[in-house]
Enzyme design. Structure first.
Site, PDB file in Angstrom:
ATOM      1  N   SER A  16     -12.753   9.288   6.249  1.00 58.52           N
ATOM      2  CA  SER A  16     -11.102   8.702   5.778  1.00 58.52           C
ATOM      3  C   SER A  16     -11.681   7.331   5.056  1.00 58.52           C
ATOM      4  CB  SER A  16     -10.313   8.477   6.760  1.00 58.52           C
ATOM      5  OG  SER A  16     -10.961   7.793   7.952  1.00 58.52           O
ATOM      6  N   GLY A  17     -10.568   6.657   4.545  1.00 59.65           N
ATOM      7  CA  GLY A  17     -10.600   5.544   4.000  1.00 59.65           C
ATOM      8  C   GLY A  17      -9.377   4.640   4.391  1.00 59.65           C
ATOM      9  N   ARG A  18      -9.294   3.409   4.228  1.00 56.48           N
ATOM     10  CA  ARG A  18      -8.093   2.351   4.628  1.00 56.48           C
ATOM     11  C   ARG A  18      -8.269   1.126   3.899  1.00 56.48           C
ATOM     12  NH1 ARG A  18     -12.510   3.116   7.758  1.00 56.48           N
ATOM     13  NH2 ARG A  18     -11.561   4.824   8.689  1.00 56.48           N
ATOM     14  N   ASP A 242     -21.207  -0.186   4.905  1.00 58.88           N
ATOM     15  CA  ASP A 242     -20.185  -0.360   5.943  1.00 58.88           C
ATOM     16  C   ASP A 242     -20.773  -0.946   7.266  1.00 58.88           C
ATOM     17  OD1 ASP A 242     -21.198   2.015   6.550  1.00 58.88           O
ATOM     18  OD2 ASP A 242     -19.678   3.144   6.461  1.00 58.88           O
ATOM     19  N   THR A 243     -22.044  -0.725   7.459  1.00 56.05           N
ATOM     20  CA  THR A 243     -22.775  -1.239   8.698  1.00 56.05           C
ATOM     21  C   THR A 243     -23.023  -2.533   8.536  1.00 56.05           C
ATOM     22  OG1 THR A 243     -23.729   0.989   8.912  1.00 56.05           O
ATOM     23  CG2 THR A 243     -24.344  -0.784  10.697  1.00 56.05           C
TER      24      THR A 243
END
Length: 493
Positions: A16-18, A242-243
């Protein structure tokens, strides 16, 4: 009502994305999720087989929608993008995308690493890149694409967050934290490795040098967003892996370890210098670049992917799945009844996960899970055991004590997993924040724009993360002896 000086984090995960908005209020970053959207890969027949692709245009549409929604009622002043690692898009001479990026779980890299290692020894690659072996690392994806019409036509290679940033600004760069996952970057120099590129050109006929854009560090203002209907604000290079952003968002200080837990679990510690020893390579630890010249010394663990796939398959079979109820039922299952090696490559591809878990248990001589609750408990016990192994090895290899574990990301909501991790490791676990990646992304943007004041270093960012997230943190203390975990680990060996 308009909130002053809003930063926007675009955070894309494997499922998913946000788009998350943040603004500063009395020394803390206040966040709000503006828009969520699914990330569903698509299989397309190419050259006689189905190839798994990311639907990158759908993701870009989700980003545009989220930014527009935020801009309607907020004073947006900057934007930052983070995604997963290793995957890339190729552009032609006109800057047009040459096909949807291939998914790292696609089978095109099967057996490719062995061929690459005949030309570039694994020891040499690790000495230069410090990168954990994963069959889908960018270098192996590119080797799988050698000789293809697409690669021959390409004039630019952009990793996923850099591709999305290019579409927003027209500026092509390679942000360092994501570039460090390619197998093409010199981890000590924090730039592309001329030695590796030369070896690839000689061995596989791939002249990748001209395709690679300049490397930039987190905090760099890449360019101005130039898309109709969007605010003309700077795009800031955050920790675009992202990490890397998640680690900035860890509310820790001192000798902490982190577990960024989602579809994948990234388990490690934050260091000033890479660990490039042969023992580190043998332990399959990675030295990925972090913010402010740091190194994320970690091991990839398969993560909640196994649970997500089981739940998906059960739901598609028409079964009613209440995850909260299923987790409660799994607490009643005998602890450590069945454990498997969650990092086995047999679990990498999608599809048939319950059957593959049962088969792995049988092959290991473990009691085969017969119910959904037993399956879930086996997954969570096995994950906690994998975290224990990874953290002990990281501590030994880096010669670094660990006093507390910060478990961040979506997995921090899983109380059973957090409790099991504390029991397995014998260390306190602080769970939260859930949106650590977005928080780290936003903090780097705010600092880049000068809104955090002078002299805020990485330790200062961690403290700001603590101030921002302290109300949602939960602490789990270890309880009971570790003899049962020792015995389970011995069974896995």
């Amino acid at each position: 009502m308009t909130v002053n000086r809003t930063y926007l984090s675009v955070d894309l995960g494997a499922s998913s994305g946000r788009v998350v908005a943040g603004h500063l209020d009395d020394g803390r970053m206040v966040t709000e999720v503006i828009h969520r959207f699914d990330n569903v890969p698509v299989a397309v027949r190419e050259g006689g087989r189905e190839v798994l692709h990311w639907n990158v245009l759908r993701l870009y549409e989700g980003i545009l929608t989220g930014v527009r929604l935020a801009a309607r009622r907020r004073n947006v002043v900057s934007l930052g993008i983070d995604t997963w690692a290793v995957d890339y898009g190729l552009l032609d001479a006109d800057g047009a995308l040459l096909g949807n990026p291939v998914h790292y779980r696609d089978s095109r890299t099967d057996g490719v690493a062995a061929e690459v290692f005949t030309h570039l020894p694994a020891e040499m690659l690790y000495e230069r890149t410090g990168l954990q072996y994963q069959p889908f690392n960018t270098i192996f994806q590119l080797a799988a694409a050698a000789g293809s019409a697409q690669l021959a036509t390409a004039r630019r290679l952009l990793l996923l967050p850099d591709l999305l940033g290019y579409w927003l600004t027209g500026v092509a760069v390679a942000e360092a934290t994501n570039a460090s996952t390619t197998g093409l970057l010199d981890v000590a120099a924090r730039g592309w490795s001329a030695e590796i590129l030369l070896a690839l050109r000689g061995a596989l006929g791939m002249d990748l040098g001209p395709l690679l854009p300049p490397v930039v560090e987190p905090g760099t203002q890449i360019g101005t967003v130039d898309v109709a209907g969007l605010p003309e604000v700077p795009l800031v290079a955050v920790g675009s892996h992202d990490t890397a952003s998640a680690v900035v968002g860890v509310p820790g200080d001192g000798d902490f370890a982190y577990i960024s837990c989602g579809t994948w679990s990234l388990v490690g510690i934050e260091l000033a210098e890479p660990v490039l020893s042969e023992a580190s390579r043998d332990g399959n630890f990675t030295n990925e670049l972090g913010v402010d010249g740091s190194v994320r010394y970690l091991r990839n663990v398969m993560g909640l992917w196994l649970l997500q796939e089981c739940v998906r398959e059960w739901a598609e079979a028409g079964e009613e799945i209440d995850l909260a109820e299923l987790l409660a039922q799994s607490e009643e299952v005998t602890a450590l009844r069945c454990v498997v090696d969650v990092d086995d490559s047999a679990f990498l591809a999608p599809g048939g996960m319950p059957e593959r878990l049962a088969q792995a248990a049988a092959e290991a001589g473990e009691p085969v899970p017969r119910t959904r609750a037993e399956m879930v408990r086996a997954i969570l016990d096995s994950l906690a055991l994998a975290y224990r192994r990874a953290l002990r090895a990281a501590s030994d290899l880096a010669e670094r004590e660990i006093s507390v574990i910060h478990l961040v990301g979506g997995g921090s909501r899983n109380e059973l997993l957090c409790r099991l991790t504390a029991e397995a490791t014998g260390l306190p676990v602080i769970a939260g924040p859930v949106e650590s990646t977005a928080l780290g992304n936003l903090l780097v943007q705010a600092r880049s724009l000068g809104d955090l004041g002078e002299g805020v270093d990485l330790t200062g960012l961690h403290r700001l993360a603590l101030a921002s997230a302290h109300q949602e943190l939960t602490r789990y203390e270890p309880r009971g002896g570790r003899a049962d975990w020792d015995a389970a680990e011995a069974r896995l060996r």
